[in-house]
Design a protein around this motif. Structure first.
Motif, short mmCIF file in Angstrom:
data_model
loop_
_atom_site.label_atom_id
_atom_site.label_comp_id
_atom_site.label_asym_id
_atom_site.label_seq_id
_atom_site.Cartn_x
_atom_site.Cartn_y
_atom_site.Cartn_z
N THR A 92 36.85 46.92 44.22
CA THR A 92 36.62 45.63 44.10
C THR A 92 37.51 44.66 45.68
N GLU A 130 29.71 48.70 44.31
CA GLU A 130 30.18 47.33 44.72
C GLU A 130 29.81 46.94 46.20
N ILE A 178 43.79 41.97 40.45
CA ILE A 178 42.76 42.64 40.13
C ILE A 178 42.85 43.85 39.01
#
Length: 218
Positions: A54, A84, A196
């Protein structure tokens, strides 16, 4: 975290363009992999890769390296990274993953690599006193990190374990790091950092366990 053996992991890693199978050969040369002057961030113990994938996909101007010791973990991290980047419509061009024992990190990095940031997320707390030297925040490890960090580098640390956190604060201070930010309840901390969540973090929060975090500067 224990994880079952995954027979597909090793072949997939070896076939991956962003997996480094021989990290010792890159000591002092990691920045040459990207051929740019972007900052280099390192995650120690990347697990299944939710955090680093991420982070990396949305920060194309930063180069990332993720380390774990277990093939199965790295295999899952590889797939997560691919997922991702595919969803973001991006080529995988700013991240590498590698398998190595973090206790021997100075065998694969040196001052020439000039790492700008280290992330340590929910590492093993090693609660028994005789095992404390295995902690990724133990002074023995912090002194090793100093040998590969840039002059303005920072270490970002998160954990659910109170004893590990309290001991780590002292570890950082004893090794000459400056604690820039610190919290015992990350979820309710405003503007602490752009957090995150990791797999562990989500699990602990569901159990009502508060997340402790700090930023230490060299």
């Amino acid at each position: 975290m224990r994880i079952r053996f995954k027979p597909w992991a090793r072949p997939e890693l070896e076939a991956s363009s962003f997996y480094i199978d021989n990290p010792e050969e890159y000591k002092g040369k990691w920045r040459k992999l990207w051929n740019n002057n972007n900052p280099v961030y390192l995650e120690l113990g990347c697990g299944k890769g939710a955090f680093i994938s991420t982070l990396a996909v949305y920060n194309p101007d930063i180069n990332y390296i993720a380390i774990d010791l277990v093939d199965a973990m790295l295999g899952l991290a590889k797939r997560k990274i691919e997922e991702e980047y595919k969803m973001a419509g991006r080529d995988i061009d700013n991240i590498y993953i590698t398998r190595y024992d973090i206790e021997r990190i100075n065998n694969i990095f040196s001052k020439e690599d000039s790492i700008d940031r280290i992330y340590i997320n929910f590492c093993n707390p090693w609660p028994r006193g005789k095992h404390h030297k295995k902690r990724l925040t133990h002074p023995r490890q912090l002194e090793k990190y100093k040998e590969l960090l840039s002059k303005d580098a920072k270490i970002f640390f998160k954990t659910d374990d109170d004893n590990l956190f309290n001991d780590s604060v002292k570890y950082f201070e004893d090794c000459g790091f400056k604690i820039e930010k610190i919290t015992s309840d990350l979820e309710n901390e405003i503007d602490f950092w752009e957090n995150i969540e990791t797999e562990h973090e989500k699990m602990f929060k569901e159990q009502g366990i508060k997340i402790k975090a700090l930023i230490a500067a060299i």
